[in-house]
Design an enzyme around this catalytic site. Sequence first.
Site, PDB file in Angstrom:
ATOM      1  N   LEU A  17       0.733  -1.285  -0.035  1.00  0.00           N
ATOM      2  CA  LEU A  17      -0.086  -0.281   0.231  1.00  0.00           C
ATOM      3  C   LEU A  17       0.897   1.240  -0.112  1.00  0.00           C
ATOM      4  O   LEU A  17       0.406   2.309  -0.500  1.00  0.00           O
ATOM      5  CB  LEU A  17      -0.812   0.054   1.119  1.00  0.00           C
ATOM      6  CG  LEU A  17      -2.071  -1.109   1.364  1.00  0.00           C
ATOM      7  CD1 LEU A  17      -2.573  -1.186   2.539  1.00  0.00           C
ATOM      8  CD2 LEU A  17      -3.037  -1.083   0.309  1.00  0.00           C
ATOM      9  N   GLU A  65       4.846   3.059   1.599  1.00  0.00           N
ATOM     10  CA  GLU A  65       6.054   2.939   2.534  1.00  0.00           C
ATOM     11  C   GLU A  65       6.281   4.204   3.098  1.00  0.00           C
ATOM     12  O   GLU A  65       6.297   5.419   2.558  1.00  0.00           O
ATOM     13  CB  GLU A  65       7.393   2.552   1.735  1.00  0.00           C
ATOM     14  CG  GLU A  65       8.523   2.556   2.624  1.00  0.00           C
ATOM     15  CD  GLU A  65       9.755   2.282   1.626  1.00  0.00           C
ATOM     16  OE1 GLU A  65      10.794   1.517   2.548  1.00  0.00           O
ATOM     17  OE2 GLU A  65       9.760   1.880   0.467  1.00  0.00           O
ATOM     18  N   GLY A  66       6.306   3.943   4.351  1.00  0.00           N
ATOM     19  CA  GLY A  66       6.727   5.442   5.424  1.00  0.00           C
ATOM     20  C   GLY A  66       8.154   5.410   6.137  1.00  0.00           C
ATOM     21  O   GLY A  66       8.768   4.556   5.613  1.00  0.00           O
ATOM     22  N   ALA A  67       8.311   6.196   6.897  1.00  0.00           N
ATOM     23  CA  ALA A  67       9.871   6.291   7.670  1.00  0.00           C
ATOM     24  C   ALA A  67      10.141   4.936   8.439  1.00  0.00           C
ATOM     25  O   ALA A  67      11.162   4.764   8.656  1.00  0.00           O
ATOM     26  CB  ALA A  67       9.665   7.577   8.305  1.00  0.00           C
ATOM     27  N   PHE A  68       9.074   4.204   8.678  1.00  0.00           N
ATOM     28  CA  PHE A  68       9.222   3.128   9.794  1.00  0.00           C
ATOM     29  C   PHE A  68       9.198   1.971   8.956  1.00  0.00           C
ATOM     30  O   PHE A  68       9.647   0.900   9.560  1.00  0.00           O
ATOM     31  CB  PHE A  68       8.223   3.032  10.763  1.00  0.00           C
ATOM     32  CG  PHE A  68       8.368   4.539  11.546  1.00  0.00           C
ATOM     33  CD1 PHE A  68       7.224   5.535  11.206  1.00  0.00           C
ATOM     34  CD2 PHE A  68       9.122   5.050  12.554  1.00  0.00           C
ATOM     35  CE1 PHE A  68       6.981   6.693  11.655  1.00  0.00           C
ATOM     36  CE2 PHE A  68       8.998   6.086  13.127  1.00  0.00           C
ATOM     37  CZ  PHE A  68       7.973   7.167  12.679  1.00  0.00           C
ATOM     38  N   GLY A  69       8.830   1.810   7.692  1.00  0.00           N
ATOM     39  CA  GLY A  69       8.683   0.493   7.163  1.00  0.00           C
ATOM     40  C   GLY A  69       7.477   0.468   6.089  1.00  0.00           C
ATOM     41  O   GLY A  69       6.878   1.570   5.830  1.00  0.00           O
ATOM     42  N   LYS A  70       7.314  -0.804   5.515  1.00  0.00           N
ATOM     43  CA  LYS A  70       6.218  -0.808   4.417  1.00  0.00           C
ATOM     44  C   LYS A  70       4.987  -0.906   5.189  1.00  0.00           C
ATOM     45  O   LYS A  70       4.803  -1.728   6.179  1.00  0.00           O
ATOM     46  CB  LYS A  70       6.751  -1.621   3.315  1.00  0.00           C
ATOM     47  CG  LYS A  70       8.070  -1.308   2.430  1.00  0.00           C
ATOM     48  CD  LYS A  70       8.228  -2.335   1.368  1.00  0.00           C
ATOM     49  CE  LYS A  70       9.329  -1.965   0.586  1.00  0.00           C
ATOM     50  NZ  LYS A  70       9.676  -2.833  -0.635  1.00  0.00           N
ATOM     51  N   LYS A 119       1.637  -3.103   9.125  1.00  0.00           N
ATOM     52  CA  LYS A 119       2.512  -2.286   9.170  1.00  0.00           C
ATOM     53  C   LYS A 119       3.984  -2.943   9.581  1.00  0.00           C
ATOM     54  O   LYS A 119       4.002  -3.501  10.594  1.00  0.00           O
ATOM     55  CB  LYS A 119       2.375  -1.040   9.932  1.00  0.00           C
ATOM     56  CG  LYS A 119       3.458   0.056   9.919  1.00  0.00           C
ATOM     57  CD  LYS A 119       3.209   1.238  11.005  1.00  0.00           C
ATOM     58  CE  LYS A 119       3.390   1.115  12.116  1.00  0.00           C
ATOM     59  NZ  LYS A 119       3.193   2.295  13.056  1.00  0.00           N
ATOM     60  N   ASP A 142      -0.970  15.803  14.937  1.00  0.00           N
ATOM     61  CA  ASP A 142      -0.821  15.752  13.675  1.00  0.00           C
ATOM     62  C   ASP A 142      -2.414  15.132  12.968  1.00  0.00           C
ATOM     63  O   ASP A 142      -2.398  14.559  12.082  1.00  0.00           O
ATOM     64  CB  ASP A 142       0.046  14.652  13.178  1.00  0.00           C
ATOM     65  CG  ASP A 142       0.713  14.846  11.858  1.00  0.00           C
ATOM     66  OD1 ASP A 142       1.446  14.216  11.161  1.00  0.00           O
ATOM     67  OD2 ASP A 142       0.183  15.931  11.316  1.00  0.00           O
TER      68      ASP A 142
END
EC number: 2.7.10.1
Length: 822
Positions: free
Chosen positions: A544, A546-551, A572, A676
């Site tokens: 879906l 990818e962010g700063a912490f993983g896919k 996540k 946020d």
Amino acid sequence: MSSWIRWHGPAMARLWGFCWLVVGFWRAAFACPTSCKCSASRIWCSDPSPGIVAFPRLEPNSVDPENITEIFIANQKRLEIINEDDVEAYVGLRNLTIVDSGLKFVAHKAFLKNSNLQHINFTRNKLTSLSRKHFRHLDLSELILVGNPFTCSCDIMWIKTLQEAKSSPDTQDLYCLNESSKNIPLANLQIPNCGLPSANLAAPNLTVEEGKSITLSCSVAGDPVPNMYWDVGNLVSKHMNETSHTQGSLRITNISSDDSGKQISCVAENLVGEDQDSVNLTVHFAPTITFLESPTSDHHWCIPFTVKGNPKPALQWFYNGAILNESKYICTKIHVTNHTEYHGCLQLDNPTHMNNGDYTLIAKNEYGKDEKQISAHFMGWPGIDDGANPNYPDVIYEDYGTAANDIGDTTNRSNEIPSTDVTDKTGREHLSVYAVVVIASVVGFCLLVMLFLLKLARHSKFGMKGPASVISNDDDSASPLHHISNGSNTPSSSEGGPDAVIIGMTKIPVIENPQYFGITNSQLKPDTFVQHIKRHNIVLKRELGEGAFGKVFLAECYNLCPEQDKILVAVKTLKDASDNARKDFHREAELLTNLQHEHIVKFYGVCVEGDPLIMVFEYMKHGDLNKFLRAHGPDAVLMAEGNPPTELTQSQMLHIAQQIAAGMVYLASQHFVHRDLATRNCLVGENLLVKIGDFGMSRDVYSTDYYRVGGHTMLPIRWMPPESIMYRKFTTESDVWSLGVVLWEIFTYGKQPWYQLSNNEVIECITQGRVLQRPRTCPQEVYELMLGCWQREPHMRKNIKGIHTLLQNLAKASPVYLDILG
């Protein structure tokens, strides 16, 4: 002996864990009625053999019935009655379904304590009659009665009236049996002498002075003859009523000012329905100053006050007995108006010792006046300790008038105190000269140091080195939910970049703004149990994002819910396997387990068998709210392939907004600060269901929504209030500001706030007090709500519960049709 040794340690622990798990399932199953299955929030009874003969009840000391939100019953032919006390324990019940069963009778007060009920489905039962009294206190969004053998009578005419009022394409096909046992459509049913009642309130002028009395008269009519009653809400004034079948009067004596603005209704009710006629009560009374406190410092100094009065009182301030002439530096601000109550403050911009003194507020209207006084101390006097008396007779100071400070009368010399000692005066003058010389020397030295540092900065690649760029851990709120490991979450250098936020000559002290809530260990429940999911039960389908912490992946998860073999989930992954990362991972899992709400994305559990570590969340079909808004807005035709989706209506926007507000009310009740909140961090499911939550991807996908500060810090400044931008202060009130921006996003179909401005321009606008303009599709009431969220002073912003209530009322006034999602 050797086999006993093999069962020590981890193996024995796993055995005990398995035994407790079995016992837990046995207790849950034992507590659940036969032919039913139970979970923490749901009861479903669909097995016809042996079946149930009474409405299901949970055993004592099992699952708390208050947590049950849905009851589903099907194929229970022997279930015929719902008694008055059958459902009362399920106070949190929202959905009740009884289909293909033998239900014949529902007691009049069966749902008296189930005020949260929204959906009732009685399809294909044995109901021959059903009174509207069962449901008149409920705010139902759905009542399905298809397939019941109703008898044609006046008792069910209210159902026909309800269907006609809805006038939607999904109107049910309902029938009833006439005297000839012939099925006729309920829409064609005509019963003589069976119609809606009417109420007529002969109201005099309801503007009355406090302490007076008034009498209201009302007449009702209808066939069947209606009952009449008065709905006075929470009227404080003493009142008494006299009613007959068709006439009634209400006598209100010694009317209180607290009742101004309240609504009084005359209600007529019969079998078919009800009608009401209402008037608003306006009470005139003399002003009272109910609150006047010492000045407080925020962005400006403020002397807060609350004044009540009707008509609106005129306000006048006095300083040390003289009229205070207001200006742009000293002025009265009204922040909140509640009909006859006005909350505000006397705002002072950078006051000094010259502004110390007595401030008197006078409020008056045609019915009288009130006054109160407060002593204000802003700064110590030069040459005197801060706690000393500024009116000491040896001190010489000049009168200050409107020309200099916009306070007082320029002709008033009463503030002058003559000198009584010429020698002391001369000595103090010498002392003042020495003080000025010392201060000038210190300032000059500071300027030289600053110039030296600036010169060094020019030779640095980034203008900032070493510890200055380290992210502070002494934040005034708790540590972030998402993992932060020594700044390794972002690929950028640890040095501060040239894009660091600068206001004037001062770099703003900012910290890493986490994606989600802050929490301390003390906030976690001691008995938090995180569900562990076997890795072989998770089947990845596609990525879906990818962010700063993983896919993040879309996956199928087996054996997660007892009623379904497999369900779609979002998983996540954690790419950083360090010890700190793992600790933060487990801490976040404990937090998410504690957050259980219909408008917070559901967290199912974790998988810690091998690497990577995995978190499992519910999957929301339509993705993040920002993309959804853009796809259903006027510009969707520019992005869509083929036929663009249907454009969102105003009522659907209100429906979305009140769901987000409901989630924020819950977070505030749990003492969590989101920090946020934005549409990009909300997800959309089927039937326009919206939940707060994100999977750590928003900073990559929506990188332009964040402003990088000092290499590490990513701040959503376009959603942040002034105190968060300038003082890194995050509170429930800062979340309220962000919620106002989310409302603006919703009514602009997902536009970026301040899209026409650069980040530095946005910071300047927000810190100078400018706000976003009203969107074209936004009702005035909603924009006023936004403005209430954007009050500069945090304590003046609207309460989160009040915001939710107002949005809920606006949403109820506009029916929502959910066919937009197909």
